[in-house]
Design a protein around this motif. Structure first.
Motif, PDB file in Angstrom:
ATOM      1  N   LYS A  99     -10.736 -21.136  13.158  1.00  0.00           N
ATOM      2  CA  LYS A  99      -9.537 -20.594  13.803  1.00  0.00           C
ATOM      3  C   LYS A  99      -8.278 -21.342  13.359  1.00  0.00           C
ATOM      4  CE  LYS A  99     -11.745 -18.908  18.009  1.00  0.00           C
ATOM      5  NZ  LYS A  99     -11.881 -19.095  19.453  1.00  0.00           N
ATOM      6  N   LYS A 100      -8.369 -22.685  13.274  1.00  0.00           N
ATOM      7  CA  LYS A 100      -7.211 -23.463  12.822  1.00  0.00           C
ATOM      8  C   LYS A 100      -6.870 -23.127  11.376  1.00  0.00           C
ATOM      9  CE  LYS A 100      -7.853 -27.473  15.791  1.00  0.00           C
ATOM     10  NZ  LYS A 100      -8.218 -28.898  15.835  1.00  0.00           N
ATOM     11  N   SER A 101      -7.873 -22.980  10.551  1.00  0.00           N
ATOM     12  CA  SER A 101      -7.640 -22.660   9.147  1.00  0.00           C
ATOM     13  C   SER A 101      -6.958 -21.306   9.003  1.00  0.00           C
ATOM     14  CB  SER A 101      -8.971 -22.673   8.390  1.00  0.00           C
ATOM     15  OG  SER A 101      -8.774 -22.366   7.044  1.00  0.00           O
ATOM     16  N   VAL A 102      -7.385 -20.340   9.771  1.00  0.00           N
ATOM     17  CA  VAL A 102      -6.767 -19.012   9.720  1.00  0.00           C
ATOM     18  C   VAL A 102      -5.347 -19.064  10.274  1.00  0.00           C
ATOM     19  CG1 VAL A 102      -6.893 -16.668  10.654  1.00  0.00           C
ATOM     20  CG2 VAL A 102      -8.948 -17.770   9.761  1.00  0.00           C
ATOM     21  N   SER A 103      -5.129 -19.830  11.353  1.00  0.00           N
ATOM     22  CA  SER A 103      -3.786 -19.902  11.929  1.00  0.00           C
ATOM     23  C   SER A 103      -2.804 -20.615  11.006  1.00  0.00           C
ATOM     24  CB  SER A 103      -3.826 -20.593  13.295  1.00  0.00           C
ATOM     25  OG  SER A 103      -4.160 -21.958  13.147  1.00  0.00           O
ATOM     26  N   TYR A 104      -3.286 -21.610  10.235  1.00  0.00           N
ATOM     27  CA  TYR A 104      -2.426 -22.310   9.277  1.00  0.00           C
ATOM     28  C   TYR A 104      -2.344 -21.583   7.938  1.00  0.00           C
ATOM     29  CZ  TYR A 104      -2.636 -26.365  12.391  1.00  0.00           C
ATOM     30  OH  TYR A 104      -2.556 -27.219  13.471  1.00  0.00           O
ATOM     31  N   LYS A 105      -3.025 -20.442   7.852  1.00  0.00           N
ATOM     32  CA  LYS A 105      -3.097 -19.680   6.606  1.00  0.00           C
ATOM     33  C   LYS A 105      -3.654 -20.542   5.468  1.00  0.00           C
ATOM     34  CE  LYS A 105       0.673 -16.491   7.648  1.00  0.00           C
ATOM     35  NZ  LYS A 105       0.315 -15.761   8.655  1.00  0.00           N
ATOM     36  N   ASN A 106      -4.623 -21.359   5.811  1.00  0.00           N
ATOM     37  CA  ASN A 106      -5.276 -22.231   4.842  1.00  0.00           C
ATOM     38  C   ASN A 106      -6.626 -21.618   4.452  1.00  0.00           C
ATOM     39  OD1 ASN A 106      -5.901 -24.353   3.234  1.00  0.00           O
ATOM     40  ND2 ASN A 106      -6.467 -25.741   4.886  1.00  0.00           N
ATOM     41  N   VAL A 107      -6.565 -20.420   3.902  1.00  0.00           N
ATOM     42  CA  VAL A 107      -7.774 -19.710   3.490  1.00  0.00           C
ATOM     43  C   VAL A 107      -7.632 -19.337   2.020  1.00  0.00           C
ATOM     44  CG1 VAL A 107      -8.342 -18.792   5.763  1.00  0.00           C
ATOM     45  CG2 VAL A 107      -6.819 -17.516   4.296  1.00  0.00           C
ATOM     46  N   VAL A 108      -8.762 -19.187   1.364  1.00  0.00           N
ATOM     47  CA  VAL A 108      -8.758 -18.781  -0.033  1.00  0.00           C
ATOM     48  C   VAL A 108      -8.936 -17.277  -0.091  1.00  0.00           C
ATOM     49  CG1 VAL A 108      -9.911 -19.014  -2.257  1.00  0.00           C
ATOM     50  CG2 VAL A 108      -9.722 -20.982  -0.762  1.00  0.00           C
ATOM     51  N   LEU A 109      -7.955 -16.601  -0.602  1.00  0.00           N
ATOM     52  CA  LEU A 109      -8.003 -15.147  -0.746  1.00  0.00           C
ATOM     53  C   LEU A 109      -8.551 -14.800  -2.128  1.00  0.00           C
ATOM     54  CD1 LEU A 109      -4.490 -14.369   0.753  1.00  0.00           C
ATOM     55  CD2 LEU A 109      -6.705 -14.184   1.895  1.00  0.00           C
ATOM     56  N   PRO A 110      -9.051 -13.573  -2.307  1.00  0.00           N
ATOM     57  CA  PRO A 110      -9.545 -13.192  -3.634  1.00  0.00           C
ATOM     58  C   PRO A 110      -8.482 -13.262  -4.717  1.00  0.00           C
ATOM     59  CG  PRO A 110     -10.299 -11.630  -1.989  1.00  0.00           C
ATOM     60  CD  PRO A 110      -9.344 -12.562  -1.304  1.00  0.00           C
ATOM     61  N   THR A 111      -7.204 -13.208  -4.323  1.00  0.00           N
ATOM     62  CA  THR A 111      -6.131 -13.272  -5.313  1.00  0.00           C
ATOM     63  C   THR A 111      -5.620 -14.688  -5.534  1.00  0.00           C
ATOM     64  OG1 THR A 111      -4.501 -12.832  -3.578  1.00  0.00           O
ATOM     65  CG2 THR A 111      -5.389 -10.931  -4.779  1.00  0.00           C
ATOM     66  N   SER A 112      -6.161 -15.671  -4.813  1.00  0.00           N
ATOM     67  CA  SER A 112      -5.700 -17.049  -4.946  1.00  0.00           C
ATOM     68  C   SER A 112      -6.208 -17.657  -6.251  1.00  0.00           C
ATOM     69  CB  SER A 112      -6.209 -17.906  -3.787  1.00  0.00           C
ATOM     70  OG  SER A 112      -5.758 -17.410  -2.567  1.00  0.00           O
ATOM     71  N   PRO A 113      -5.404 -18.536  -6.867  1.00  0.00           N
ATOM     72  CA  PRO A 113      -5.876 -19.223  -8.078  1.00  0.00           C
ATOM     73  C   PRO A 113      -6.911 -20.293  -7.693  1.00  0.00           C
ATOM     74  CG  PRO A 113      -3.671 -19.961  -7.500  1.00  0.00           C
ATOM     75  CD  PRO A 113      -4.021 -18.859  -6.548  1.00  0.00           C
ATOM     76  N   THR A 114      -8.175 -19.998  -7.911  1.00  0.00           N
ATOM     77  CA  THR A 114      -9.229 -20.892  -7.427  1.00  0.00           C
ATOM     78  C   THR A 114      -9.306 -22.192  -8.220  1.00  0.00           C
ATOM     79  OG1 THR A 114     -10.843 -19.761  -8.805  1.00  0.00           O
ATOM     80  CG2 THR A 114     -10.649 -19.025  -6.536  1.00  0.00           C
ATOM     81  N   THR A 115      -8.987 -22.155  -9.495  1.00  0.00           N
ATOM     82  CA  THR A 115      -9.123 -23.385 -10.277  1.00  0.00           C
ATOM     83  C   THR A 115      -8.112 -24.442  -9.839  1.00  0.00           C
ATOM     84  OG1 THR A 115      -7.754 -22.370 -11.993  1.00  0.00           O
ATOM     85  CG2 THR A 115     -10.129 -22.308 -12.300  1.00  0.00           C
ATOM     86  N   GLU A 116      -6.931 -24.010  -9.434  1.00  0.00           N
ATOM     87  CA  GLU A 116      -5.942 -24.976  -8.942  1.00  0.00           C
ATOM     88  C   GLU A 116      -6.421 -25.617  -7.645  1.00  0.00           C
ATOM     89  OE1 GLU A 116      -1.388 -25.057  -7.194  1.00  0.00           O
ATOM     90  OE2 GLU A 116      -2.078 -23.321  -8.335  1.00  0.00           O
ATOM     91  N   ASN A 117      -6.930 -24.796  -6.729  1.00  0.00           N
ATOM     92  CA  ASN A 117      -7.451 -25.324  -5.467  1.00  0.00           C
ATOM     93  C   ASN A 117      -8.620 -26.263  -5.708  1.00  0.00           C
ATOM     94  OD1 ASN A 117      -5.611 -23.797  -4.025  1.00  0.00           O
ATOM     95  ND2 ASN A 117      -7.013 -22.086  -3.771  1.00  0.00           N
ATOM     96  N   ILE A 118      -9.504 -25.884  -6.614  1.00  0.00           N
ATOM     97  CA  ILE A 118     -10.671 -26.720  -6.894  1.00  0.00           C
ATOM     98  C   ILE A 118     -10.246 -28.039  -7.525  1.00  0.00           C
ATOM     99  CG2 ILE A 118     -12.719 -26.886  -8.367  1.00  0.00           C
ATOM    100  CD1 ILE A 118     -13.149 -23.907  -7.767  1.00  0.00           C
ATOM    101  N   GLY A 119      -9.298 -27.999  -8.443  1.00  0.00           N
ATOM    102  CA  GLY A 119      -8.829 -29.235  -9.072  1.00  0.00           C
ATOM    103  C   GLY A 119      -8.231 -30.209  -8.068  1.00  0.00           C
ATOM    104  N   VAL A 120      -7.428 -29.700  -7.169  1.00  0.00           N
ATOM    105  CA  VAL A 120      -6.819 -30.559  -6.141  1.00  0.00           C
ATOM    106  C   VAL A 120      -7.894 -31.106  -5.201  1.00  0.00           C
ATOM    107  CG1 VAL A 120      -5.293 -30.544  -4.129  1.00  0.00           C
ATOM    108  CG2 VAL A 120      -4.555 -29.478  -6.261  1.00  0.00           C
ATOM    109  N   ASN A 121      -8.820 -30.245  -4.764  1.00  0.00           N
ATOM    110  CA  ASN A 121      -9.871 -30.699  -3.846  1.00  0.00           C
ATOM    111  C   ASN A 121     -10.840 -31.676  -4.496  1.00  0.00           C
ATOM    112  OD1 ASN A 121      -9.085 -29.388  -1.488  1.00  0.00           O
ATOM    113  ND2 ASN A 121     -10.048 -27.481  -2.126  1.00  0.00           N
ATOM    114  N   LEU A 122     -11.165 -31.474  -5.777  1.00  0.00           N
ATOM    115  CA  LEU A 122     -12.101 -32.389  -6.447  1.00  0.00           C
ATOM    116  C   LEU A 122     -11.531 -33.799  -6.569  1.00  0.00           C
ATOM    117  CD1 LEU A 122     -13.778 -30.414  -9.363  1.00  0.00           C
ATOM    118  CD2 LEU A 122     -14.841 -31.303  -7.317  1.00  0.00           C
ATOM    119  N   MET A 123     -10.251 -33.904  -6.744  1.00  0.00           N
ATOM    120  CA  MET A 123      -9.663 -35.234  -6.920  1.00  0.00           C
ATOM    121  C   MET A 123      -9.151 -35.849  -5.623  1.00  0.00           C
ATOM    122  SD  MET A 123     -10.104 -36.126  -9.901  1.00  0.00           S
ATOM    123  CE  MET A 123     -11.450 -35.163 -10.495  1.00  0.00           C
ATOM    124  N   THR A 124      -9.263 -35.131  -4.519  1.00  0.00           N
ATOM    125  CA  THR A 124      -8.841 -35.705  -3.235  1.00  0.00           C
ATOM    126  C   THR A 124      -9.984 -35.682  -2.232  1.00  0.00           C
ATOM    127  OG1 THR A 124      -7.945 -33.542  -2.569  1.00  0.00           O
ATOM    128  CG2 THR A 124      -6.403 -35.106  -3.556  1.00  0.00           C
TER     129      THR A 124
END
Length: 182
Positions: free
Chosen positions: A127-152
Motif C-alpha cells: 500500500k505504501k509503495s502504491v501510494s508513493y507511486k514507487n512501482v515498476v510499470l511495464p513502460t518503466s526503464p527496468t535496467t536503470e532501476n536494476i542498476g541503482v538497486n544492485l549498487m545500493t
C-alpha cells in the motif's frame, strides 16, 4: 483466460515437470539436459513477469555458465565414478533421505500457507509503495532501476552471487587439474 495466463501455466508446467524429472531420474545425462529445460522455463516465467533483465541474467549466468560447468564436470569425471553412481540405485523415498524430505515438506507447508493466507494487495508495504507511486510499470526503464538497486539496496546479494560464481569456476579448474593428473 488471455494469452499471458496460458503462457504462464504452460511455462510453469514445463518448469515443474522438468524439475521433478531432474530430481527423480537416475540417468545423469538426461538429468543435466532437463535441468537446462527447467532453467529456460524459469527465464520464460521471468519474461512473463516483466523482469526482462532477470530473465537475461538467468540465461547468461545459469544456463550459459553454471550448466556448462556442470556438463564440464560430468565430462571430466572418470568412468569408475559414473559406474559407482549408476550402481547406487535406491528408492526415491528411503530412510536416508528422510531429513531432506522433511525439509522439503516444511518448505511446502510454508509456501502453501503464504499463498492461501496472505492477501498480497493489502500488505502495508504494498500500500505504501502504491501510494508513493514507487512501482515498476511495464513502460518503466527496468535496467536503470536494476542498476541503482544492485549498487545500493541489493549490494550484498549481488556480491554473494559473484562469490558463488567464483567458487564454481575454482571447482571447475580443480576438476580439470584432477582429470589431467590421472
Amino acid at each position: 483466460m488471455n494469452l499471458v495466463q496460458v503462457l504462464f501455466y504452460v511455462m510453469g508446467f514445463i518448469a515443474l515437470a522438468s524439475a521433478i524429472f531432474v530430481a527423480a531420474t537416475t540417468n545423469l545425462v538426461r538429468s543435466i539436459f532437463m535441468f537446462f529445460v527447467t532453467l529456460l522455463a524459469l527465464a520464460g516465467l521471468y519474461v512473463l513477469a516483466l523482469a526482462d533483465f532477470v530473465a537475461m541474467t538467468q540465461i547468461v549466468i545459469y544456463v550459459g555458465g553454471i550448466l556448462v560447468l556442470i556438463l564440464f564436470a560430468f565430462m571430466l569425471s572418470g568412468k569408475e565414478t559414473l559406474n559407482i553412481m549408476a550402481q547406487q540405485r535406491g528408492k526415491f523415498i528411503s530412510i536416508k533421505k528422510l531429513p531432506a524430505l522433511l525439509l522439503a515438506a516444511f518448505f511446502l507447508i510454508v509456501m502453501l500457507n503464504m499463498i492461501f493466507k496472505v492477501d498480497a494487495d493489502n500488505l502495508d508495504w504494498v500500500k505504501k509503495s502504491v501510494s508513493y507511486k514507487n512501482v515498476v510499470l511495464p513502460t518503466s526503464p527496468t535496467t536503470e532501476n536494476i542498476g541503482v538497486n544492485l549498487m545500493t539496496k541489493y549490494l550484498l546479494p549481488f556480491e554473494a552471487i559473484s562469490i558463488l560464481l567464483m567458487v564454481a569456476l575454482v571447482g571447475a579448474a580443480h576438476l580439470a587439474r584432477k582429470g589431467a593428473r590421472e
